[in-house]
Design a protein around this motif. Sequence first.
Motif, PDB file in Angstrom:
ATOM      1  N   PHE A   6       0.933  -1.177  -0.064  1.00 27.77           N
ATOM      2  CA  PHE A   6      -0.103  -0.043   0.008  1.00 27.77           C
ATOM      3  C   PHE A   6       0.907   1.329  -0.051  1.00 27.77           C
ATOM      4  N   PRO A   7       0.280   2.399  -0.176  1.00 26.49           N
ATOM      5  CA  PRO A   7       1.213   3.702  -0.740  1.00 26.49           C
ATOM      6  C   PRO A   7       2.444   3.946   0.051  1.00 26.49           C
ATOM      7  N   ASN A   8       1.954   3.935   1.732  1.00 28.62           N
ATOM      8  CA  ASN A   8       3.044   4.325   2.408  1.00 28.62           C
ATOM      9  C   ASN A   8       4.054   3.358   3.040  1.00 28.62           C
ATOM     10  N   ASP A   9       4.310   2.111   2.327  1.00 28.30           N
ATOM     11  CA  ASP A   9       4.715   1.005   2.861  1.00 28.30           C
ATOM     12  C   ASP A   9       6.221   1.380   2.301  1.00 28.30           C
ATOM     13  N   VAL A  10       7.207   1.558   3.291  1.00 30.15           N
ATOM     14  CA  VAL A  10       8.560   2.031   2.990  1.00 30.15           C
ATOM     15  C   VAL A  10       9.465   1.191   4.008  1.00 30.15           C
ATOM     16  N   THR A  11      10.813   1.243   3.804  1.00 31.60           N
ATOM     17  CA  THR A  11      11.673   0.660   4.887  1.00 31.60           C
ATOM     18  C   THR A  11      12.746   1.401   5.081  1.00 31.60           C
ATOM     19  N   ASP A  12      12.785   2.658   4.771  1.00 28.27           N
ATOM     20  CA  ASP A  12      14.094   3.601   5.359  1.00 28.27           C
ATOM     21  C   ASP A  12      13.188   4.856   5.963  1.00 28.27           C
ATOM     22  N   LEU A 181       4.752   4.826   7.712  1.00 28.63           N
ATOM     23  CA  LEU A 181       5.042   3.576   7.924  1.00 28.63           C
ATOM     24  C   LEU A 181       6.155   3.122   7.343  1.00 28.63           C
ATOM     25  N   VAL A 182       6.990   2.280   8.324  1.00 21.94           N
ATOM     26  CA  VAL A 182       8.095   1.656   8.122  1.00 21.94           C
ATOM     27  C   VAL A 182       7.871   0.085   8.332  1.00 21.94           C
ATOM     28  N   ARG A 183       7.786  -0.583   7.278  1.00 22.40           N
ATOM     29  CA  ARG A 183       7.373  -2.099   7.216  1.00 22.40           C
ATOM     30  C   ARG A 183       8.677  -2.804   6.915  1.00 22.40           C
ATOM     31  N   LEU A 184       9.132  -3.700   8.025  1.00 26.08           N
ATOM     32  CA  LEU A 184      10.286  -4.359   8.023  1.00 26.08           C
ATOM     33  C   LEU A 184      10.060  -5.831   7.868  1.00 26.08           C
ATOM     34  N   ARG A 191      17.854  -4.632  11.460  1.00 23.17           N
ATOM     35  CA  ARG A 191      18.905  -4.071  11.806  1.00 23.17           C
ATOM     36  C   ARG A 191      19.520  -2.631  10.854  1.00 23.17           C
ATOM     37  N   GLU A 192      19.468  -2.974   9.653  1.00 21.15           N
ATOM     38  CA  GLU A 192      19.925  -1.948   8.749  1.00 21.15           C
ATOM     39  C   GLU A 192      19.036  -0.636   8.810  1.00 21.15           C
ATOM     40  N   TRP A 193      17.740  -0.787   9.165  1.00 22.97           N
ATOM     41  CA  TRP A 193      16.729   0.426   9.364  1.00 22.97           C
ATOM     42  C   TRP A 193      17.371   1.042  10.527  1.00 22.97           C
ATOM     43  N   LEU A 195      20.296   1.136  11.743  1.00 22.12           N
ATOM     44  CA  LEU A 195      21.585   1.757  11.469  1.00 22.12           C
ATOM     45  C   LEU A 195      21.358   3.170  10.978  1.00 22.12           C
ATOM     46  N   THR A 196      20.482   3.025  10.035  1.00 22.19           N
ATOM     47  CA  THR A 196      20.049   4.433   9.378  1.00 22.19           C
ATOM     48  C   THR A 196      19.456   5.571  10.427  1.00 22.19           C
ATOM     49  N   LEU A 197      18.974   4.938  11.351  1.00 23.32           N
ATOM     50  CA  LEU A 197      18.137   5.710  12.281  1.00 23.32           C
ATOM     51  C   LEU A 197      19.401   6.456  13.308  1.00 23.32           C
ATOM     52  N   ARG A 198      20.341   5.613  13.524  1.00 24.25           N
ATOM     53  CA  ARG A 198      21.380   5.923  14.341  1.00 24.25           C
ATOM     54  C   ARG A 198      22.269   7.135  13.737  1.00 24.25           C
ATOM     55  N   GLN A 199      22.390   6.929  12.522  1.00 29.92           N
ATOM     56  CA  GLN A 199      23.358   7.888  11.535  1.00 29.92           C
ATOM     57  C   GLN A 199      22.422   9.028  11.151  1.00 29.92           C
ATOM     58  N   GLY A 200      21.125   8.832  11.256  1.00 29.50           N
ATOM     59  CA  GLY A 200      20.186  10.119  10.949  1.00 29.50           C
ATOM     60  C   GLY A 200      20.302  11.103  12.311  1.00 29.50           C
TER      61      GLY A 200
END
Length: 200
Positions: A6-12, A181-184, A191-193, A195-200
């Motif tokens: 669905f439209p707001n299905d993202v992973t980053d 939405l962040v769908r993992l 774990r990768e997501w 990591l991006t949160l820590r870097q962000g």
Amino acid sequence: MAALEFPNDVTDSQNPDTEGHLPNTDRVVLIGTTGAGKTTMAMRIARVLDMAHVEFDALWHGPNWTETPDDVFRERLRLELQGDRWVGDGNYSVARDIVWSKATMLVWLDYRIQVVLWRLFWRTLRRGILREQLWHGNTERLRWQFLSRKSLFLWALQSHWRRRRTIPRALAHPDYAHLHLVRLRSPRETREWLLTLRQG
């Protein structure tokens, strides 16, 4: 079963929206099948973003595993989520309107059922053998989990695919259009997501 899209299905969470804004991570809710690792992930996010962690199970389960009446539970959640910055974990459709309306981001740990059951098995074994105390002095009994209808394994099997149907429908409601939405779909993606949160 194929994953629903669905439209707001993202992973980053670092992907900007159409106007170039980064997603708002001030109030994050973790959802997913029992045993997926919502609480562990929520605590990690709370540490990374330096904000309060609210564990919904602690508000629902009283001493001796008594369940809190719906109206009392809703009021407890309302009070706990008054702040500007927090991360919470739990499904609890009985209070979804309170939680999702306040949240800015929804993180869905949508792992394969095999992954969930494996994680749940080791968590249950650890809690049972070590007599790990949970909320209000409660402890999990191995007999309940492996030899009774109270088993969380049964609940996971019953709710896993139903949640994949109901969550997209719930997110389609106009009241929740603001949620990012962040769908993992795997622990590796998670774990990768993170990591991006820590870097962000």
